[in-house]
Design a protein around this motif. Structure first.
Motif, PDB file in Angstrom:
ATOM      1  N   UNK A 175       1.791  11.033 -12.985  1.00 45.95           N
ATOM      2  CA  UNK A 175       2.592  10.116 -13.799  1.00 45.95           C
ATOM      3  C   UNK A 175       3.444   9.191 -12.932  1.00 45.95           C
ATOM      4  N   UNK A 176       4.065   9.742 -11.882  1.00 45.99           N
ATOM      5  CA  UNK A 176       4.811   8.873 -10.968  1.00 45.99           C
ATOM      6  C   UNK A 176       3.845   7.969 -10.209  1.00 45.99           C
ATOM      7  N   UNK A 177       2.707   8.507  -9.800  1.00 45.36           N
ATOM      8  CA  UNK A 177       1.700   7.720  -9.084  1.00 45.36           C
ATOM      9  C   UNK A 177       1.274   6.510  -9.894  1.00 45.36           C
ATOM     10  N   UNK A 178       1.012   6.728 -11.161  1.00 46.06           N
ATOM     11  CA  UNK A 178       0.588   5.626 -12.026  1.00 46.06           C
ATOM     12  C   UNK A 178       1.691   4.583 -12.165  1.00 46.06           C
TER      13      UNK A 178
ATOM     14  N   UNK B 194      -0.725   3.267   8.199  1.00 44.09           N
ATOM     15  CA  UNK B 194      -1.652   2.916   7.119  1.00 44.09           C
ATOM     16  C   UNK B 194      -0.978   2.421   5.844  1.00 44.09           C
ATOM     17  N   UNK B 195       0.278   2.795   5.599  1.00 46.15           N
ATOM     18  CA  UNK B 195       0.894   2.548   4.299  1.00 46.15           C
ATOM     19  C   UNK B 195       2.257   1.875   4.453  1.00 46.15           C
ATOM     20  N   UNK B 196       2.582   1.046   3.471  1.00 46.98           N
ATOM     21  CA  UNK B 196       3.900   0.396   3.442  1.00 46.98           C
ATOM     22  C   UNK B 196       4.982   1.346   2.940  1.00 46.98           C
ATOM     23  N   UNK B 197       4.624   2.209   2.013  1.00 49.00           N
ATOM     24  CA  UNK B 197       5.547   3.206   1.461  1.00 49.00           C
ATOM     25  C   UNK B 197       4.840   4.552   1.428  1.00 49.00           C
ATOM     26  N   UNK B 198       5.519   5.587   1.912  1.00 51.57           N
ATOM     27  CA  UNK B 198       5.018   6.959   1.831  1.00 51.57           C
ATOM     28  C   UNK B 198       6.069   7.763   1.065  1.00 51.57           C
ATOM     29  N   UNK B 199       5.674   8.289  -0.086  1.00 51.08           N
ATOM     30  CA  UNK B 199       6.629   8.865  -1.040  1.00 51.08           C
ATOM     31  C   UNK B 199       6.277  10.312  -1.354  1.00 51.08           C
ATOM     32  N   UNK B 200       7.304  11.138  -1.506  1.00 49.45           N
ATOM     33  CA  UNK B 200       7.096  12.535  -1.912  1.00 49.45           C
ATOM     34  C   UNK B 200       8.234  12.951  -2.839  1.00 49.45           C
TER      35      UNK B 200
ATOM     36  N   UNK C 215      -1.383  -4.598  -4.725  1.00 46.84           N
ATOM     37  CA  UNK C 215      -1.523  -3.613  -3.669  1.00 46.84           C
ATOM     38  C   UNK C 215      -2.394  -2.454  -4.097  1.00 46.84           C
ATOM     39  N   UNK C 216      -2.120  -1.280  -3.535  1.00 42.12           N
ATOM     40  CA  UNK C 216      -2.954  -0.115  -3.817  1.00 42.12           C
ATOM     41  C   UNK C 216      -2.131   1.149  -3.618  1.00 42.12           C
ATOM     42  N   UNK C 217      -2.414   2.160  -4.443  1.00 43.18           N
ATOM     43  CA  UNK C 217      -1.732   3.456  -4.345  1.00 43.18           C
ATOM     44  C   UNK C 217      -2.768   4.551  -4.140  1.00 43.18           C
ATOM     45  N   UNK C 218      -2.497   5.436  -3.203  1.00 44.57           N
ATOM     46  CA  UNK C 218      -3.291   6.640  -2.994  1.00 44.57           C
ATOM     47  C   UNK C 218      -2.421   7.840  -3.344  1.00 44.57           C
ATOM     48  N   UNK C 219      -2.862   8.631  -4.308  1.00 42.82           N
ATOM     49  CA  UNK C 219      -2.151   9.849  -4.661  1.00 42.82           C
ATOM     50  C   UNK C 219      -2.881  11.044  -4.073  1.00 42.82           C
TER      51      UNK C 219
ATOM     52  N   UNK D 107       0.861  -1.178   0.000  1.00 40.59           N
ATOM     53  CA  UNK D 107       0.000   0.000   0.000  1.00 40.59           C
ATOM     54  C   UNK D 107       0.904   1.236   0.000  1.00 40.59           C
ATOM     55  N   UNK D 108       0.686   2.116  -0.972  1.00 35.84           N
ATOM     56  CA  UNK D 108       1.590   3.249  -1.185  1.00 35.84           C
ATOM     57  C   UNK D 108       0.813   4.551  -1.117  1.00 35.84           C
ATOM     58  N   UNK D 109       1.391   5.543  -0.449  1.00 28.68           N
ATOM     59  CA  UNK D 109       0.854   6.897  -0.434  1.00 28.68           C
ATOM     60  C   UNK D 109       1.832   7.791  -1.181  1.00 28.68           C
ATOM     61  N   UNK D 110       1.353   8.423  -2.254  1.00 29.53           N
ATOM     62  CA  UNK D 110       2.185   9.324  -3.062  1.00 29.53           C
ATOM     63  C   UNK D 110       1.737  10.757  -2.801  1.00 29.53           C
ATOM     64  N   UNK D 111       2.559  11.512  -2.093  1.00 31.59           N
ATOM     65  CA  UNK D 111       2.208  12.861  -1.659  1.00 31.59           C
ATOM     66  C   UNK D 111       2.667  13.884  -2.691  1.00 31.59           C
TER      67      UNK D 111
END
Length: 272
Positions: free
Chosen positions: A51-54, A106-112, A63-67, A41-45
């Motif tokens: 484009x990176x989110x996709x 909540x997330x396995x990866x949190x990215x910015x 899994x799942x990504x939340x942008x 599960x990834x959160x893209x801040x």
């Protein structure tokens, strides 16, 4: 809870999106790839046009990504990006990185990517990213460092561009030299230097005729027509004539056969 106090310097003018839509995991988040597993599960801040989110969503098919982005208007563009790629494991929402509306762990990866340079309190932002990251997960951030921008041939007007941009960004509440500060901010956010943080660096480099035309053109247009241009004038940092001179310098640099430009980025992978 704290709220965003900084003003996003660039805005979402077409000249800005020209750059943002070029960004991929390969050219902007390669340091993160080995840490991403298919179930995560990834959160893209600060997802922007998505484009990176996709790309991240394609890396986590199970899994799942939340942008999320602070600017609601850009999220329709992000949703369209995901739809064009046929992705059904991604969603988008409005959020402030200083006060994320998600439970702890909540997330396995949190990215910015290119976010912390634009926020009012990057330490608070990283603390929130750490809070919503699950134990054993990764907080990842990559930011440019404007103090380390390098180009050839040199010109006084290009020096003026760099000085102006840094002044405008700081007046807006951001830190344009964020790349070199990421590790320091992560330590202040609660990560341990020895066990938690892996710091690295990478670059974007533009030198071919096509690359120079693209990079110089988007910065020339951004200098006279974007939110950055408006804030430069409104803040008393430059007038329209000075902005036109800087835009001309960008185009002159782009026309040089020996032109070369490098953008240094700092990167951190922080294990919770």
């Amino acid at each position: 809870m704290p709220e965003e106090t900084a003003v996003y310097t660039h805005g979402h003018h077409e000249s800005v999106l020209r750059s943002h839509t070029w960004r991929t995991v390969a050219n902007s988040a390669a340091y993160l790839v080995d840490a991403v597993k298919p179930h995560m599960r990834v959160l893209d801040i600060g997802c922007g046009p998505g484009t990176i989110t996709a790309d991240l969503a394609a890396l986590v098919p199970d899994g799942h990504v939340t942008g999320v982005d602070h600017a609601p208007g850009i999220l329709d563009r992000a949703r369209a990006t995901a739809a064009e790629r046929g992705l059904d494991n991604v969603e988008f929402a409005v959020a402030d990185v200083h006060a994320l509306d998600y439970p702890d762990d909540s997330f396995c990866v949190v990215h910015a990517h290119q976010v912390l340079q634009h926020v009012g309190d990057p330490v608070r932002a990283l603390s929130e990213m750490r809070r919503v990251c699950a134990p054993g997960g990764i907080v990842a951030a990559r930011d440019a460092d404007y103090s380390a921008m390098a180009w050839y041939p040199k010109s006084p007007a290009m020096d003026d561009w760099l000085d102006l941009y840094r002044r405008v960004a700081r007046a807006n509440g951001g830190e344009p030299d964020a790349g070199s500060r990421l590790k320091s901010w992560a330590l202040k956010a609660g990560f341990d230097d020895i066990t938690d943080i892996t710091a690295s660096a990478s670059t974007w480099c533009y030198s071919s005729a096509e690359e120079r035309a693209w990079w110089s053109g988007l910065w020339a247009d951004r200098t006279v027509a974007s939110g950055y241009a408006d804030r430069a004038v409104e803040g008393g940092h430059a007038d329209a004539g000075e902005l036109r001179a800087i835009a001309d310098a960008w185009r002159e640099w782009g026309a040089q056969d020996d032109g070369w430009f490098a953008v240094l980025h700092g990167e951190i992978l922080c294990r919770k």
